[in-house]
Scaffold this motif. Structure first.
Motif, PDB file in Angstrom:
ATOM      1  N   GLY A  73       0.788  -1.155   0.106  1.00 61.31           N
ATOM      2  CA  GLY A  73       0.094  -0.002   0.065  1.00 61.31           C
ATOM      3  C   GLY A  73       0.707   1.145   0.120  1.00 61.31           C
ATOM      4  O   GLY A  73       0.566   2.173  -0.451  1.00 61.31           O
ATOM      5  N   LEU A  74       1.935   1.194   0.875  1.00 61.05           N
ATOM      6  CA  LEU A  74       2.755   2.373   0.952  1.00 61.05           C
ATOM      7  C   LEU A  74       3.373   2.635  -0.576  1.00 61.05           C
ATOM      8  O   LEU A  74       3.888   3.697  -0.725  1.00 61.05           O
ATOM      9  CB  LEU A  74       3.842   2.177   2.018  1.00 61.05           C
ATOM     10  CG  LEU A  74       3.481   2.443   3.506  1.00 61.05           C
ATOM     11  CD1 LEU A  74       4.385   1.925   4.497  1.00 61.05           C
ATOM     12  CD2 LEU A  74       2.773   3.645   3.689  1.00 61.05           C
ATOM     13  N   LYS A  75       3.749   1.610  -1.273  1.00 59.96           N
ATOM     14  CA  LYS A  75       4.515   1.781  -2.345  1.00 59.96           C
ATOM     15  C   LYS A  75       3.725   1.894  -3.422  1.00 59.96           C
ATOM     16  O   LYS A  75       4.007   1.690  -4.580  1.00 59.96           O
ATOM     17  CB  LYS A  75       5.579   0.636  -2.511  1.00 59.96           C
ATOM     18  CG  LYS A  75       6.620   0.533  -1.275  1.00 59.96           C
ATOM     19  CD  LYS A  75       7.693  -0.600  -1.664  1.00 59.96           C
ATOM     20  CE  LYS A  75       8.483  -0.572  -0.248  1.00 59.96           C
ATOM     21  NZ  LYS A  75       9.691  -1.490  -0.582  1.00 59.96           N
ATOM     22  N   ALA A  76       2.275   1.706  -3.208  1.00 60.50           N
ATOM     23  CA  ALA A  76       1.273   1.912  -4.057  1.00 60.50           C
ATOM     24  C   ALA A  76       1.319   0.926  -5.161  1.00 60.50           C
ATOM     25  O   ALA A  76       1.177   0.911  -6.450  1.00 60.50           O
ATOM     26  CB  ALA A  76       1.315   3.368  -4.974  1.00 60.50           C
ATOM     27  N   VAL A  77       1.721  -0.273  -4.681  1.00 54.13           N
ATOM     28  CA  VAL A  77       1.569  -1.626  -5.575  1.00 54.13           C
ATOM     29  C   VAL A  77       0.451  -2.484  -5.272  1.00 54.13           C
ATOM     30  O   VAL A  77       0.054  -2.428  -4.149  1.00 54.13           O
ATOM     31  CB  VAL A  77       2.848  -2.677  -5.425  1.00 54.13           C
ATOM     32  CG1 VAL A  77       3.089  -3.619  -6.246  1.00 54.13           C
ATOM     33  CG2 VAL A  77       4.128  -1.563  -5.201  1.00 54.13           C
ATOM     34  N   GLU A  78      -0.154  -3.016  -6.603  1.00 55.88           N
ATOM     35  CA  GLU A  78      -1.323  -3.617  -6.216  1.00 55.88           C
ATOM     36  C   GLU A  78      -1.224  -5.221  -5.694  1.00 55.88           C
ATOM     37  O   GLU A  78      -0.407  -5.784  -6.395  1.00 55.88           O
ATOM     38  CB  GLU A  78      -2.356  -3.372  -7.295  1.00 55.88           C
ATOM     39  CG  GLU A  78      -3.564  -3.743  -7.549  1.00 55.88           C
ATOM     40  CD  GLU A  78      -4.428  -4.024  -8.621  1.00 55.88           C
ATOM     41  OE1 GLU A  78      -5.421  -4.804  -8.804  1.00 55.88           O
ATOM     42  OE2 GLU A  78      -3.920  -3.576  -9.712  1.00 55.88           O
ATOM     43  N   SER A  79      -1.957  -5.628  -5.192  1.00 53.07           N
ATOM     44  CA  SER A  79      -1.690  -7.169  -4.608  1.00 53.07           C
ATOM     45  C   SER A  79      -2.832  -7.692  -5.638  1.00 53.07           C
ATOM     46  O   SER A  79      -3.839  -7.285  -5.614  1.00 53.07           O
ATOM     47  CB  SER A  79      -2.317  -7.233  -3.234  1.00 53.07           C
ATOM     48  OG  SER A  79      -1.405  -6.747  -2.093  1.00 53.07           O
ATOM     49  N   ARG A  80      -2.403  -8.931  -5.864  1.00 49.12           N
ATOM     50  CA  ARG A  80      -3.030  -9.802  -6.894  1.00 49.12           C
ATOM     51  C   ARG A  80      -3.158 -11.143  -6.018  1.00 49.12           C
ATOM     52  O   ARG A  80      -2.142 -11.777  -5.875  1.00 49.12           O
ATOM     53  CB  ARG A  80      -2.636  -9.814  -8.029  1.00 49.12           C
ATOM     54  CG  ARG A  80      -3.141  -8.555  -8.959  1.00 49.12           C
ATOM     55  CD  ARG A  80      -2.723  -8.689 -10.330  1.00 49.12           C
ATOM     56  NE  ARG A  80      -1.163  -9.012 -10.574  1.00 49.12           N
ATOM     57  CZ  ARG A  80      -0.781  -9.471 -11.669  1.00 49.12           C
ATOM     58  NH1 ARG A  80      -1.405 -10.344 -12.504  1.00 49.12           N
ATOM     59  NH2 ARG A  80       0.524  -9.846 -11.736  1.00 49.12           N
ATOM     60  N   TYR A  81      -4.178 -11.687  -5.988  1.00 53.07           N
ATOM     61  CA  TYR A  81      -4.454 -13.066  -5.466  1.00 53.07           C
ATOM     62  C   TYR A  81      -5.591 -13.842  -6.330  1.00 53.07           C
ATOM     63  O   TYR A  81      -6.276 -13.355  -6.949  1.00 53.07           O
ATOM     64  CB  TYR A  81      -5.330 -13.048  -4.081  1.00 53.07           C
ATOM     65  CG  TYR A  81      -4.556 -12.462  -2.835  1.00 53.07           C
ATOM     66  CD1 TYR A  81      -3.816 -13.288  -2.108  1.00 53.07           C
ATOM     67  CD2 TYR A  81      -4.650 -11.194  -2.664  1.00 53.07           C
ATOM     68  CE1 TYR A  81      -2.917 -12.923  -1.091  1.00 53.07           C
ATOM     69  CE2 TYR A  81      -3.937 -10.556  -1.316  1.00 53.07           C
ATOM     70  CZ  TYR A  81      -2.855 -11.343  -0.743  1.00 53.07           C
ATOM     71  OH  TYR A  81      -2.276 -11.031   0.340  1.00 53.07           O
ATOM     72  N   VAL A  82      -5.025 -15.330  -6.547  1.00 50.61           N
ATOM     73  CA  VAL A  82      -5.862 -15.922  -7.128  1.00 50.61           C
ATOM     74  C   VAL A  82      -6.188 -17.147  -6.156  1.00 50.61           C
ATOM     75  O   VAL A  82      -5.057 -17.900  -5.891  1.00 50.61           O
ATOM     76  CB  VAL A  82      -5.457 -16.457  -8.557  1.00 50.61           C
ATOM     77  CG1 VAL A  82      -6.387 -17.445  -9.264  1.00 50.61           C
ATOM     78  CG2 VAL A  82      -5.158 -15.372  -9.461  1.00 50.61           C
ATOM     79  N   THR A  88       2.893 -13.365  -6.693  1.00 52.85           N
ATOM     80  CA  THR A  88       4.398 -12.768  -6.293  1.00 52.85           C
ATOM     81  C   THR A  88       5.201 -12.015  -7.251  1.00 52.85           C
ATOM     82  O   THR A  88       5.664 -12.779  -7.970  1.00 52.85           O
ATOM     83  CB  THR A  88       5.023 -13.692  -5.327  1.00 52.85           C
ATOM     84  OG1 THR A  88       4.317 -14.163  -4.614  1.00 52.85           O
ATOM     85  CG2 THR A  88       6.162 -12.602  -4.662  1.00 52.85           C
ATOM     86  N   ASP A  89       5.114 -10.710  -7.880  1.00 51.07           N
ATOM     87  CA  ASP A  89       6.040 -10.127  -8.834  1.00 51.07           C
ATOM     88  C   ASP A  89       7.342  -9.847  -8.203  1.00 51.07           C
ATOM     89  O   ASP A  89       7.459  -9.999  -6.870  1.00 51.07           O
ATOM     90  CB  ASP A  89       5.374  -9.429  -9.752  1.00 51.07           C
ATOM     91  CG  ASP A  89       4.661  -8.136  -8.946  1.00 51.07           C
ATOM     92  OD1 ASP A  89       5.177  -7.906  -7.672  1.00 51.07           O
ATOM     93  OD2 ASP A  89       3.757  -7.327  -9.704  1.00 51.07           O
ATOM     94  N   ALA A  90       8.099  -9.177  -8.849  1.00 50.53           N
ATOM     95  CA  ALA A  90       9.308  -8.552  -8.275  1.00 50.53           C
ATOM     96  C   ALA A  90       9.170  -7.841  -7.131  1.00 50.53           C
ATOM     97  O   ALA A  90       9.615  -7.945  -6.015  1.00 50.53           O
ATOM     98  CB  ALA A  90      10.337  -8.166  -9.179  1.00 50.53           C
ATOM     99  N   GLN A  91       8.323  -6.707  -7.444  1.00 54.23           N
ATOM    100  CA  GLN A  91       7.734  -5.758  -6.454  1.00 54.23           C
ATOM    101  C   GLN A  91       7.397  -6.273  -5.173  1.00 54.23           C
ATOM    102  O   GLN A  91       7.794  -5.783  -4.036  1.00 54.23           O
ATOM    103  CB  GLN A  91       6.979  -4.616  -6.976  1.00 54.23           C
ATOM    104  CG  GLN A  91       7.856  -3.589  -7.835  1.00 54.23           C
ATOM    105  CD  GLN A  91       6.593  -2.844  -8.393  1.00 54.23           C
ATOM    106  OE1 GLN A  91       5.598  -3.111  -8.823  1.00 54.23           O
ATOM    107  NE2 GLN A  91       7.014  -1.280  -8.202  1.00 54.23           N
ATOM    108  N   ALA A  92       6.570  -7.268  -5.448  1.00 53.77           N
ATOM    109  CA  ALA A  92       5.570  -8.142  -4.247  1.00 53.77           C
ATOM    110  C   ALA A  92       6.913  -8.716  -3.459  1.00 53.77           C
ATOM    111  O   ALA A  92       6.728  -8.787  -2.134  1.00 53.77           O
ATOM    112  CB  ALA A  92       4.579  -8.995  -4.674  1.00 53.77           C
ATOM    113  N   LEU A  93       7.568  -9.229  -4.363  1.00 56.07           N
ATOM    114  CA  LEU A  93       8.848 -10.167  -3.600  1.00 56.07           C
ATOM    115  C   LEU A  93       9.595  -9.224  -2.737  1.00 56.07           C
ATOM    116  O   LEU A  93      10.070  -9.609  -1.365  1.00 56.07           O
ATOM    117  CB  LEU A  93       9.597 -11.076  -4.539  1.00 56.07           C
ATOM    118  CG  LEU A  93      10.666 -11.830  -3.850  1.00 56.07           C
ATOM    119  CD1 LEU A  93       9.900 -13.221  -3.044  1.00 56.07           C
ATOM    120  CD2 LEU A  93      11.549 -12.401  -4.740  1.00 56.07           C
TER     121      LEU A  93
END
Ligand SMILES: CC(C)(COP(=O)(O)OP(=O)(O)OC[C@H]1O[C@@H](n2cnc3c(N)ncnc32)[C@H](O)[C@@H]1OP(=O)(O)O)[C@@H](O)C(=O)NCCC(=O)NCCS
Length: 436
Positions: A73-82, A88-93
């Motif tokens: 949230g702080l980095k404004a990266v969107e979480s994606r769940y299935v 997990t992309d590079a930013q999420a990791l």
């Protein structure tokens, strides 16, 4: 006269069987990331530290989902769940690594407390973490590429066991590493069940946001593997429960003896779950936990613990240990999860076709649930099997219980000759007899 503090002493003695039962046993605990933010987190750590001190071999696996959400949230990266699993992309990791590092330090800090007058005083818990887990990518499932989300490939159980042998607590982050040196984000429940399975742990506990497995709004205290499988396959419970049960079943299939689902919101929940008869959450096992069986020599200590308080207050006649050892095959015990909580003995007098039932006892914490009656019926059946036609008891305090169950008052003359000689006129027990 009841001495001051005796209640406390009784209580302390009553937990002794659970302490003996957990000593030397491997316990894997899976902490949801939310737990770390609970007000009672430090108390939880003190509880774990105490379990380690009494000899449990503890592995803590932790999750970081809310911490990762916050960072993303702080980095404004969107979480994606299935299907409840993060892509997990590079930013999420990078967020997972950051969160895992921070939480690890928080846990280590909590284990380092030792203020006097707190449960952590004199605690010397050493927490170790390391690259114990090898992972591989989850891959592409139904067209979804989960990228850097991984699954466990291998757990270095020997390295973990070595740490446990030293008395260390092993802390495992929700990350695994591939032979190419890449890190993968792991689901903590999946990781915990793999670790527990590899270690053939006696217990795996999931500290979760639910109270346990719920059916018709009530927490189910115990489930067998068959029942758990049915709950999952027929979707008889909520999705959250199905999610937890899938990992519980995975661990049980891998050889874990018991899986517990415990609410993290409850202060002391893990102690209640492990150290009380019914626990607070749900326990899933592959075996039938409760049994009524003939006693063996291994049950002598458990029986003494059960009978001693009643012998001391005069409800039961005192039996020295040697006598109990000699007569052990006359006893039947009720056992739950390794703890003896009920007993009865049958002494046959074949010449008179009479049987004496002695030492009928149910631990005071569990009375009133029909266990006394179960023991009586069992003794009656055993007596019939060996051709006895009547059962008698000598009692000083439980007359009405026997009257309600078909016994009638009798006199010393009704006793077998051998028993008549031994009748204690000072104790003046009342005699009750029942036709079988
Ligand atoms: C007697 C004893 C074994 C019953 O065990 P339990 O698991 O509670 O038995 P159950 O659940 O089958 O029966 C419970 C019922 O018995 C009643 N009960 C318990 N102790 C009783 C007593 N001393 N006198 C009369 N009734 C009694 C309970 O009130 C309850 O009644 P309810 O069903 O109407 O509510 C247990 O109370 C015990 O261990 N007592 C101490 C040891 C003892 O006295 N043993 C007998 C030695 S001869």
């Amino acid at each position: 006269m009841e001495e001051p503090g005796l209640e406390w002493v009784d209580w302390f003695r009553s937990v002794a069987p659970y302490i003996h039962a957990i000593r030397g046993k491997t316990v894997v605990i899976c902490l949801a990331g939310e737990m770390i933010r609970e007000d009672h987190f430090n108390s939880f750590i003190a509880d774990i530290s105490m379990m380690s001190a009494i000899g449990a071999r503890i592995v803590l696996v932790y999750g970081v989902r809310p911490q990762v959400e916050e960072l993303m949230g702080l980095k404004a990266v969107e979480s994606r769940y299935v299907s409840g699993i993060r892509i997990t992309d590079a930013q999420a990791l990078s967020c997972v690594k950051e969160a895992a590092g921070e939480v690890r330090l928080d846990i280590e800090a909590a284990f380092s407390q030792g203020l006097p007058n707190t449960p952590m005083a004199h605690s010397q818990c050493r927490v170790v973490s390391g690259n114990f887990v090898t992972a591989r990518p989850l891959g592409i499932i139904d067209g979804t590429d989960y990228q850097l989300t991984g699954v466990v490939r291998k757990v270095d159980k020997e390295a973990i066991k070595r740490e446990l042998d030293f008395g260390n607590i092993v802390l495992i982050a929700p990350l695994g590493f591939s032979p190419t040196g890449e890190a993968f984000n792991l689901t903590c429940e999946d990781l915990a069940s793999s670790v527990a399975g590899e270690l053939k742990a006696e217990k795996l506990a999931f500290l979760t946001n639910v109270d346990g497995v719920r059916r018709f709004g009530e927490v189910v205290t115990e489930l067998t593997v068959q029942e758990a499988n049915e709950f999952v396959s027929k979707k008889l419970v909520d999705d959250e429960d199905i999610y937890n049960l899938r990992y519980a079943l995975k661990a049980l299939n891998l050889g874990v003896s018991r899986v517990h689902i415990v609410p993290y919101a409850l202060n002391g929940g893990i102690l209640e779950e492990f150290f009380t008869h019914d626990g607070v959450g749900t326990m899933i096992t592959s075996e039938n936990l409760e049994s009524l069986r003939q006693a063996t020599a291994d049950d002598v200590s458990g029986l003494i613990k059960l009978l001693e308080p009643l012998e001391e207050d005069g409800t039961l006649v005192k039996r020295p240990r040697e006598k109990l050892e000699r007569e052990i095959n006359r006893f039947y015990v009720l056992e739950h999860d390794g703890i003896i909580y009920g007993s009865a003995a049958l002494y046959p007098f074949p010449n008179e076709k009479l049987g004496e039932m002695g030492a009928l006892t149910v631990d005071s914490a569990y009375q009133g649930s029909g266990d006394g009656e179960r023991l009586l019926k069992h003794i009656e059946n055993e007596a019939r099997k060996v051709g006895l036609t009547r059962l008698f008891v000598l009692t000083t305090r439980t007359m009405h219980w026997f009257l309600k169950r078909g016994f009638r008052p009798a006199s010393v003359e009704d006793l077998p000759i051998e028993k008549r000689k031994l009748y204690n006129w000072q104790r003046r027990s009342q005699i009750f007899i029942k036709d079988l």
